[in-house]
Design a protein around this motif. Structure first.
Motif, mmCIF file in Angstrom:
data_model
loop_
_atom_site.group_PDB
_atom_site.id
_atom_site.type_symbol
_atom_site.label_atom_id
_atom_site.label_comp_id
_atom_site.label_asym_id
_atom_site.label_seq_id
_atom_site.Cartn_x
_atom_site.Cartn_y
_atom_site.Cartn_z
ATOM 1 N N LEU A 119 0.817 -1.182 -0.393
ATOM 2 C CA LEU A 119 -0.223 -0.166 0.084
ATOM 3 C C LEU A 119 1.138 1.588 0.024
ATOM 4 O O LEU A 119 0.513 2.812 -0.196
ATOM 5 C CB LEU A 119 -1.228 0.248 1.245
ATOM 6 N N MET A 120 2.022 0.924 -0.347
ATOM 7 C CA MET A 120 3.333 2.194 0.706
ATOM 8 C C MET A 120 2.897 3.133 -1.295
ATOM 9 O O MET A 120 2.767 4.191 -1.415
ATOM 10 C CB MET A 120 4.544 1.795 0.101
ATOM 11 N N SER A 121 2.325 2.214 -2.408
ATOM 12 C CA SER A 121 2.213 3.037 -3.620
ATOM 13 C C SER A 121 0.901 3.805 -3.741
ATOM 14 O O SER A 121 -0.399 3.033 -2.980
ATOM 15 C CB SER A 121 2.601 1.851 -4.408
ATOM 16 N N PRO A 122 0.741 4.654 -4.288
ATOM 17 C CA PRO A 122 -1.076 4.948 -4.716
ATOM 18 C C PRO A 122 -1.541 3.966 -4.787
ATOM 19 O O PRO A 122 -1.747 2.918 -6.010
ATOM 20 C CB PRO A 122 -0.625 6.516 -5.470
ATOM 21 N N ASP A 123 -2.576 4.014 -4.977
ATOM 22 C CA ASP A 123 -4.283 2.607 -5.619
ATOM 23 C C ASP A 123 -4.313 2.822 -6.261
ATOM 24 O O ASP A 123 -4.137 2.006 -7.347
ATOM 25 C CB ASP A 123 -5.469 2.858 -4.608
ATOM 26 N N ALA A 124 -4.705 4.440 -6.912
ATOM 27 C CA ALA A 124 -4.863 4.018 -8.918
ATOM 28 C C ALA A 124 -4.145 3.577 -9.670
ATOM 29 O O ALA A 124 -4.367 2.620 -10.576
ATOM 30 C CB ALA A 124 -4.480 5.751 -9.126
ATOM 31 N N GLY A 125 -2.783 3.198 -9.846
ATOM 32 C CA GLY A 125 -1.932 3.293 -10.257
ATOM 33 C C GLY A 125 -1.660 1.001 -10.241
ATOM 34 O O GLY A 125 -1.918 0.187 -10.721
ATOM 35 N N ARG A 126 -2.110 0.197 -9.434
ATOM 36 C CA ARG A 126 -1.676 -0.341 -8.958
ATOM 37 C C ARG A 126 -3.487 -1.230 -8.857
ATOM 38 O O ARG A 126 -3.416 -2.461 -9.771
ATOM 39 C CB ARG A 126 -1.992 -1.223 -7.767
ATOM 40 N N ALA A 127 -4.837 -0.439 -8.740
ATOM 41 C CA ALA A 127 -5.844 -0.839 -9.450
ATOM 42 C C ALA A 127 -5.489 -0.942 -10.749
ATOM 43 O O ALA A 127 -6.094 -2.522 -11.557
ATOM 44 C CB ALA A 127 -7.207 0.506 -8.703
ATOM 45 N N MET A 128 -5.321 -0.032 -11.610
ATOM 46 C CA MET A 128 -5.247 -0.289 -12.942
ATOM 47 C C MET A 128 -4.659 -1.202 -13.704
ATOM 48 O O MET A 128 -5.651 -2.079 -14.788
ATOM 49 C CB MET A 128 -4.888 1.152 -13.600
ATOM 50 N N THR A 129 -3.643 -1.380 -12.850
ATOM 51 C CA THR A 129 -2.913 -2.404 -12.777
ATOM 52 C C THR A 129 -3.594 -3.723 -13.298
ATOM 53 O O THR A 129 -3.561 -4.934 -13.967
ATOM 54 C CB THR A 129 -1.408 -2.823 -12.612
ATOM 55 N N LYS A 130 -4.015 -4.446 -11.695
ATOM 56 C CA LYS A 130 -4.655 -5.511 -11.177
ATOM 57 C C LYS A 130 -5.881 -5.320 -12.402
ATOM 58 O O LYS A 130 -6.662 -6.665 -13.177
ATOM 59 C CB LYS A 130 -5.247 -5.002 -9.959
ATOM 60 N N ASN A 131 -6.526 -4.460 -12.742
ATOM 61 C CA ASN A 131 -7.647 -4.387 -13.854
ATOM 62 C C ASN A 131 -7.441 -5.193 -15.087
ATOM 63 O O ASN A 131 -7.755 -6.193 -15.889
ATOM 64 C CB ASN A 131 -8.202 -3.516 -14.140
ATOM 65 N N MET A 132 -6.143 -4.905 -15.624
ATOM 66 C CA MET A 132 -5.665 -5.148 -16.704
ATOM 67 C C MET A 132 -5.102 -6.553 -17.070
ATOM 68 O O MET A 132 -5.371 -7.144 -17.838
ATOM 69 C CB MET A 132 -4.258 -4.027 -16.946
ATOM 70 N N LEU A 133 -4.723 -7.260 -15.437
ATOM 71 C CA LEU A 133 -4.526 -8.359 -15.533
ATOM 72 C C LEU A 133 -5.191 -9.293 -15.624
ATOM 73 O O LEU A 133 -5.221 -10.609 -15.502
ATOM 74 C CB LEU A 133 -3.133 -8.634 -14.040
ATOM 75 N N ARG A 134 -6.537 -9.315 -14.594
ATOM 76 C CA ARG A 134 -7.643 -10.065 -14.267
ATOM 77 C C ARG A 134 -9.109 -9.125 -15.109
ATOM 78 O O ARG A 134 -10.385 -10.574 -14.723
ATOM 79 C CB ARG A 134 -7.774 -10.117 -12.976
ATOM 80 N N GLN A 135 -9.450 -8.362 -15.936
ATOM 81 C CA GLN A 135 -10.466 -8.277 -16.306
ATOM 82 C C GLN A 135 -10.803 -9.558 -17.205
ATOM 83 O O GLN A 135 -12.828 -10.060 -16.869
ATOM 84 C CB GLN A 135 -10.782 -6.496 -16.977
#
Length: 296
Positions: A233-249
């Protein structure tokens, strides 16, 4: 990947937190459900599953867990969810409720309703933009394994085991569960583990990438999981969430849209006379086990 081997004194676990990490808010404890949530500092919500004796994943379990996840996902103050067991036994969950899978006591309509409840919950956890982690103690078969694999990060106790072991009960694992397992473990390894119905020990789970860390005991489990979540969680949420979406959508979309199709396959499977015979044996064994325990 890392194996965590701490020599510190066993930390006493509380219902939804651990000593040294103060609870900032008790979010809710659903009446009679055995599911509670503690919101910790830093936006981490600890979801404790304690539906005694073994967190059987019946209809009520899935509906209540979905409600919990929906509420946490809608809470802007929550950045991450950690799923853990609060059971007395050394078990994360014992998997799906076999009564829901026993065709003679069910119907196709009832089974489809059950399958929709569990699938929407699993897909929600798999695709949520929030950070997710599973703190797994002890045995984690079948449905518990799938729930854990839906999470971004997994820690297990050294004595823990995990796997999709449905074939040992005479039925195959669900289609999309197999796909998720194979994406993480690799096709060749998944074929061997799933066709044998293996409950893989912790060291091998780490080697295969099915978990990210192993801790010595239950007392170290939640602290170790929380520490890694805090690091992520040290990184901002937006970048992590968008990356997760790309990998899992892509899988999330097919899984969600394929729910009815998978349920149809499931009903055909569990209503097959061979499956019914196998399930009947399992139920008889469980009943005999309960009878022996009641005499102790």
């Amino acid at each position: 990947q890392a194996i965590l081997r701490k020599r510190s004194r066993r930390t006493a676990l509380s219902w939804g937190g651990y000593r040294g990490a103060p609870t900032v808010e008790r979010a809710f404890a659903m009446s009679g459900s055995g599911i509670s949530v503690d919101k910790q500092a830093g936006g981490i919500a600890v979801v404790t599953l304690a539906r005694e004796p073994v967190n059987t994943m019946g209809m009520a379990f899935w509906k209540e867990l979905r409600a919990v996840v929906d509420d946490l996902e809608a809470d802007a103050g929550v950045r991450a969810m950690i799923f853990r067991s609060g059971l007395k036994k050394n078990v994360f969950t014992a998997g799906l409720d076999i009564q829901e899978l026993y065709a003679p006591n069910s119907s196709e309509a009832k089974f489809r309703e059950y399958w929709a409840a569990l699938t929407t919950t699993l897909v929600k956890i798999y695709a949520t933009p929030k950070m997710t982690a599973a703190a797994v103690k002890g045995a984690c078969p079948a449905g518990g394994c799938c729930l854990s694999l839906c999470c971004d990060y997994r820690v297990i106790t050294a004595d823990g085991t995990m796997g999709l072991n449905e074939v040992r009960g005479g039925i195959p694992p669900p289609v999309f569960w197999v796909e998720l397992f194979a994406k993480i473990a690799g096709q060749q390894r998944a074929e061997l583990l799933l066709m044998r119905g293996d409950m893989t020990p912790s060291a091998k789970l780490l080697e295969y990438g099915l978990v990210h860390a192993v801790v010595e005991n239950e007392g170290e489990l939640l602290p170790a999981t929380t520490k890694e979540v805090q690091r992520l969680l040290m990184s901002p949420d937006a970048g992590r969430a968008m990356t997760k979406n790309m990998l899992r959508q892509e899988l999330a979309k097919r899984w969600s849209e394929g729910c009815a199709w998978e349920a149809g396959i499931g009903w055909k499977t569990i209503s097959d006379p061979r499956s019914v015979a196998a399930m009947t044996k399992v139920l008889k064994m469980l009943a005999e086990g309960r009878a022996k325990m009641s005499k102790l």
